[in-house]
Scaffold this motif. Structure first.
Motif, mmCIF file in Angstrom:
data_model
loop_
_atom_site.group_PDB
_atom_site.id
_atom_site.type_symbol
_atom_site.label_atom_id
_atom_site.label_comp_id
_atom_site.label_asym_id
_atom_site.label_seq_id
_atom_site.Cartn_x
_atom_site.Cartn_y
_atom_site.Cartn_z
ATOM 1 N N ARG A 169 -4.097 -12.052 13.215
ATOM 2 C CA ARG A 169 -4.599 -13.009 14.209
ATOM 3 C C ARG A 169 -3.896 -14.340 14.001
ATOM 4 N NH1 ARG A 169 -11.178 -11.926 13.753
ATOM 5 N NH2 ARG A 169 -10.964 -9.654 13.857
ATOM 6 N N GLU A 189 -4.536 -17.424 13.816
ATOM 7 C CA GLU A 189 -5.563 -18.439 13.631
ATOM 8 C C GLU A 189 -4.981 -19.582 12.824
ATOM 9 O OE1 GLU A 189 -9.807 -17.095 13.388
ATOM 10 O OE2 GLU A 189 -8.870 -15.534 12.185
ATOM 11 N N GLY A 207 -9.425 -18.491 2.991
ATOM 12 C CA GLY A 207 -10.256 -17.429 3.549
ATOM 13 C C GLY A 207 -9.926 -17.084 4.983
ATOM 14 N N ARG A 208 -8.888 -17.742 5.544
ATOM 15 C CA ARG A 208 -8.494 -17.391 6.907
ATOM 16 C C ARG A 208 -6.976 -17.307 6.968
ATOM 17 N NH1 ARG A 208 -10.090 -21.278 11.653
ATOM 18 N NH2 ARG A 208 -12.077 -20.196 11.861
ATOM 19 N N TYR A 209 -6.482 -16.119 7.229
ATOM 20 C CA TYR A 209 -5.050 -15.866 7.192
ATOM 21 C C TYR A 209 -4.602 -15.229 8.496
ATOM 22 C CZ TYR A 209 -6.550 -16.443 2.421
ATOM 23 O OH TYR A 209 -7.153 -16.932 1.303
ATOM 24 N N PHE A 251 -4.460 -10.475 7.403
ATOM 25 C CA PHE A 251 -5.551 -10.308 6.452
ATOM 26 C C PHE A 251 -5.930 -8.836 6.448
ATOM 27 C CE2 PHE A 251 -8.972 -9.923 9.623
ATOM 28 C CZ PHE A 251 -8.328 -10.410 10.741
ATOM 29 N N GLN A 281 -8.792 -5.693 6.319
ATOM 30 C CA GLN A 281 -10.172 -5.303 6.576
ATOM 31 C C GLN A 281 -10.449 -3.899 6.042
ATOM 32 O OE1 GLN A 281 -10.862 -5.885 10.827
ATOM 33 N NE2 GLN A 281 -11.750 -7.902 10.454
ATOM 34 N N ARG A 325 -21.545 -13.279 17.222
ATOM 35 C CA ARG A 325 -20.290 -12.600 16.906
ATOM 36 C C ARG A 325 -19.228 -12.857 17.979
ATOM 37 N NH1 ARG A 325 -18.920 -11.229 13.222
ATOM 38 N NH2 ARG A 325 -18.186 -9.143 13.483
ATOM 39 N N LEU A 359 -16.815 -10.986 19.316
ATOM 40 C CA LEU A 359 -16.197 -9.909 20.095
ATOM 41 C C LEU A 359 -17.184 -9.461 21.162
ATOM 42 C CD1 LEU A 359 -15.406 -9.631 16.872
ATOM 43 C CD2 LEU A 359 -13.964 -7.824 17.750
ATOM 44 N N ALA A 365 -18.455 -15.754 6.049
ATOM 45 C CA ALA A 365 -18.752 -14.350 6.374
ATOM 46 C C ALA A 365 -17.830 -13.403 5.614
ATOM 47 C CB ALA A 365 -18.610 -14.119 7.871
ATOM 48 N N VAL A 366 -18.434 -12.600 4.741
ATOM 49 C CA VAL A 366 -17.649 -11.588 4.019
ATOM 50 C C VAL A 366 -17.361 -10.412 4.943
ATOM 51 C CG1 VAL A 366 -17.630 -10.013 2.044
ATOM 52 C CG2 VAL A 366 -18.781 -12.201 1.860
ATOM 53 N N LEU A 367 -18.302 -10.152 5.839
ATOM 54 C CA LEU A 367 -18.118 -9.030 6.751
ATOM 55 C C LEU A 367 -18.967 -9.237 7.982
ATOM 56 C CD1 LEU A 367 -20.658 -6.714 6.892
ATOM 57 C CD2 LEU A 367 -20.095 -6.636 4.477
ATOM 58 N N ALA A 379 -16.607 -4.560 9.764
ATOM 59 C CA ALA A 379 -15.346 -4.805 9.074
ATOM 60 C C ALA A 379 -15.590 -5.833 7.968
ATOM 61 C CB ALA A 379 -14.289 -5.321 10.039
ATOM 62 N N GLY A 422 -14.009 -8.408 5.445
ATOM 63 C CA GLY A 422 -12.778 -9.159 5.191
ATOM 64 C C GLY A 422 -12.448 -9.006 3.716
ATOM 65 N N ARG A 481 -11.657 -12.099 1.705
ATOM 66 C CA ARG A 481 -12.835 -12.922 1.382
ATOM 67 C C ARG A 481 -13.715 -12.247 0.349
ATOM 68 N NH1 ARG A 481 -14.748 -15.218 7.214
ATOM 69 N NH2 ARG A 481 -12.667 -15.807 7.924
HETATM 70 P P1 AMP Z 1 -14.415 -9.857 12.890
HETATM 71 O O1 AMP Z 1 -13.466 -8.723 13.141
HETATM 72 O O2 AMP Z 1 -13.982 -11.138 13.542
HETATM 73 O O3 AMP Z 1 -15.817 -9.485 13.129
HETATM 74 O O4 AMP Z 1 -14.298 -10.184 11.333
HETATM 75 C C1 AMP Z 1 -14.853 -9.359 10.345
HETATM 76 C C2 AMP Z 1 -14.549 -9.974 9.001
HETATM 77 O O5 AMP Z 1 -13.130 -10.039 8.809
HETATM 78 C C3 AMP Z 1 -14.990 -11.421 8.868
HETATM 79 O O6 AMP Z 1 -16.327 -11.485 8.450
HETATM 80 C C4 AMP Z 1 -14.057 -11.950 7.803
HETATM 81 O O7 AMP Z 1 -14.538 -11.615 6.519
HETATM 82 C C5 AMP Z 1 -12.785 -11.176 8.067
HETATM 83 N N1 AMP Z 1 -11.799 -11.994 8.821
HETATM 84 C C6 AMP Z 1 -11.739 -12.206 10.144
HETATM 85 N N2 AMP Z 1 -10.687 -12.996 10.467
HETATM 86 C C7 AMP Z 1 -10.062 -13.283 9.319
HETATM 87 C C8 AMP Z 1 -8.901 -14.052 8.961
HETATM 88 N N3 AMP Z 1 -8.154 -14.656 9.874
HETATM 89 N N4 AMP Z 1 -8.557 -14.130 7.642
HETATM 90 C C9 AMP Z 1 -9.302 -13.510 6.693
HETATM 91 N N5 AMP Z 1 -10.386 -12.767 6.978
HETATM 92 C C10 AMP Z 1 -10.777 -12.654 8.250
#
Ligand code: AMP
Length: 425
Positions: free
Chosen positions: A117, A119, A124-126, A129, A131, A267, A269, A289-291, A314, A316, A319
Motif C-alpha cells: 500500500r 501509505e 508500524g506502517r510500511y 508489509f 500479513q 474498518r 474496507l 491495531a495488530v490485526l 489479517a 499485521g 506490528r
Molecule cells: P487491514 O487489511 O487494513 O484490515 O489491516 C489489517 C492489519 O494489517 C492491520 O491491523 C495492521 O496490523 C496491518 N497493516 C495494514 N496496513 C499496514 C501497513 N501499511 N504497514 C504495516 N502493517 C499494516
C-alpha cells in the motif's frame, strides 16, 4: 549508494529468527483448527480490488501500486494490474475461480505473505508489509453464516496471540450490520452531520458527502466531541443482525475470551458486514491495531460468485513482531556448539564431527584450522554458542574432545559417542 525504497525494509537476523518462530507457531495453531494454506498471486487484475475492497476506500483511491501491463502484440489490449493491498479479495477470487463452493463444505484457508500500500511510511506502517490471515468461507448450508464461525475465529485469534507469547492485547468488537442497515445508518449520519460538518476537518467534510461511515475513523482531536454525539450503529441493526451479534458475544463469554464493544470501529474496507473486530496493543503507539477482520457476507456475489458468506482477518505481522519485541520476547534460536579445529589438517576432522552432530539435531557452527585458540573462543562467544568443542590432533586420534561451557568456563573431556547428549542437555 542504492538504498531500499522508502516504506520498504530489509528484515535481518536475529529479527528474522523471531519472524520464523512466529510463523511456525501460527502454522501449528492453524493446523489444529483445521485451516489449510492458500497461496494467491502477489498481483491481480486491478478491478478485483476496485470491486472487492470498494471504489471509495482509501486503499483503492490513494494507496494501490497499479500499472498498465502492455499486451505482447500491438493488437492486444493492455491490462491494468495491481500489487495486492490485501489478500481477502484474492482468496475469494480463487474460491470462485476454482468452484470451491461445489465441494459443499466450509473452506478454512490461511495465507502468509507481503501486501503493498502506498501509505505514508512511519513506525508500524510500511509500503510493503506482511500479513498473516485466514478466511472461513462456504455455502450457507455448510454453516458459513453461523455466529459460531465468528466466535471460532475470535477464540482462535486469542489462542494464537497467547501462544506466540503476546500478553497485552485487547479485542475490540463491533457489528456494522448488513448492507441495508448500513445504508440507513449512513443516511442518519449524513443528516446528523449536515449542521455540524462545516466545523470539521477537510477529510470529514469530504467523507460526509461520499461515505459518512468513514467519519467515525477520524483521529483529529477537535472533531472528537462532534463524533461522540453522532448516532450509534447499534441503533440501526435489524433484528437478525442484532441476534447474530448477541450470539457471538454469548459464545465469547462462554469460552472466556474478553472483549470491549467499540461502536466507532468501522474498518477501512467496504466489504464488511455484521461482526468486525480489531486486536490492539498498547505498545504500538498510533498504529495500535495488530490485526483486523470481520464478516463479508456479500463479497463473493459482488465478484460475480455464488452466495458464499465468510469471515476472516489479517494480522499485521510487522506490528505483531514490534509488539512482541516491546514486551521483550526474542527468538529462542540458539547455537549449541562451536566446533574449533586447531592446527593444520584439522578442518576435515572438524567437518566430519560437525556433520555427525548436525545430523543428530545439534545446532553447530564451525571455525577454521588457521584460527588460533584465542580467536576461536572469540568467534564462539560472538556466535552465541553454549559450548566450544576443540578438535586438535590428540582429540582426533583419541575420539575424545575438550568441551568447554562458555558461560561457566567448565571444561570436560567428552567421548565422541557421548557428545550429542552432552551438548543438548
Ligand atoms: P487491514 O487489511 O487494513 O484490515 O489491516 C489489517 C492489519 O494489517 C492491520 O491491523 C495492521 O496490523 C496491518 N497493516 C495494514 N496496513 C499496514 C501497513 N501499511 N504497514 C504495516 N502493517 C499494516
Amino acid at each position: 549508494m542504492i538504498k531500499a525504497v522508502r516504506g520498504t525494509r530489509d528484515l535481518l537476523p536475529p529479527d528474522t529468527d523471531l519472524w520464523n518462530q512466529v510463523e511456525e507457531k501460527v502454522r501449528d495453531v492453524f493446523a489444529r483448527y483445521n485451516f489449510h494454506e492458500i497461496r494467491t498471486p502477489v498481483f491481480e487484475d486491478t478491478s478485483l480490488f476496485a470491486r472487492g475492497v470498494g471504489e471509495d476506500t482509501d486503499i483503492v483511491t490513494k494507496e494501490m501500486f497499479t500499472w498498465e501491463d502492455k499486451g505482447k502484440a500491438a493488437s492486444e489490449k493492455s491490462q491494468s494490474l495491481t500489487l495486492r493491498p490485501e489478500n481477502t479479495a484474492g482468496v475469494v477470487r480463487a474460491y470462485i475461480e476454482h468452484g470451491l463452493d461445489k465441494k459443499g463444505t466450509l473452506q478454512k484457508l490461511y495465507y502468509i505473505g507481503p501486501q503493498f500500500r502506498r501509505e505514508r511510511p512511519q513506525k508500524g506502517r510500511y509500503r510493503q508489509f506482511y500479513q498473516i490471515g485466514a478466511e472461513i468461507i462456504g455455502p450457507p448450508s455448510a454453516g458459513s453464516e453461523s455466529p459460531a464461525r465468528d466466535a471460532e475465529v475470535l477464540e482462535m485469534l486469542a489462542t494464537l496471540l497467547d501462544e506466540v507469547g503476546l500478553r497485552g492485547w485487547q479485542l475490540q468488537l463491533n457489528s456494522v450490520g448488513c448492507t441495508e442497515d448500513r445504508a440507513r445508518y449512513n443516511e442518519a449520519l449524513r443528516e446528523a452531520l449536515k449542521p455540524v460538518v462545516h466545523q470539521m476537518c477537510a477529510d470529514c467534510q469530504r467523507r460526509a458527502e461520499t461515505n459518512p461511515l468513514r467519519v467515525l475513523d477520524c483521529k483529529v482531536p477537535e472533531d472528537q466531541p462532534i463524533i461522540e454525539k453522532l448516532p450509534k450503529m447499534s441503533q440501526y441493526l435489524d433484528e437478525p443482525c442484532r441476534e447474530h451479534f448477541s450470539a457471538v458475544r454469548s459464545m465469547l463469554d462462554a469460552v472466556g475470551v474478553p472483549y470491549t464493544i467499540n461502536e466507532r470501529m468501522v474498518r477501512g474496507l467496504d466489504y464488511y458486514t455484521r461482526t468486525t473486530f480489531e486486536f490492539t496493543h498498547g505498545d504500538l503507539g498510533a498504529q495500535s491495531a495488530v490485526l483486523g477482520g470481520g464478516r463479508y457476507d456479500g463479497l463473493s456475489e459482488s465478484l460475480d460468485g455464488p452466495k458464499a458468506p465468510g469471515i476472516g482477518f489479517a494480522i499485521g505481522e510487522d506490528r505483531l513482531i514490534l509488539a512482541l519485541q516491546a514486551e521483550g520476547v526474542s527468538s529462542k534460536e540458539k547455537l549449541d556448539a562451536y566446533i574449533a579445529p586447531l592446527g593444520a589438517g584439522m578442518n576435515q576432522h572438524a567437518l566430519k564431527l560437525a556433520r555427525e552432530l548436525r545430523r543428530a539435531g545439534v545446532t553447530a557452527d564451525i571455525g577454521d584450522e588457521t584460527f588460533r585458540l584465542k580467536k576461536s573462543f572469540e568467534a564462539a562467544e560472538k556466535a552465541g554458542a553454549k559450548y566450544i568443542v576443540i578438535v586438535g590432533e590428540n582429540e582426533a586420534a583419541s575420539d575424545e574432545f575438550a568441551v568447554k561451557e562458555l558461560a561457566t568456563g567448565k571444561q570436560e573431556q567428552v567421548a565422541r559417542a557421548e557428545l550429542v547428549g552432552y551438548l543438548r542437555h
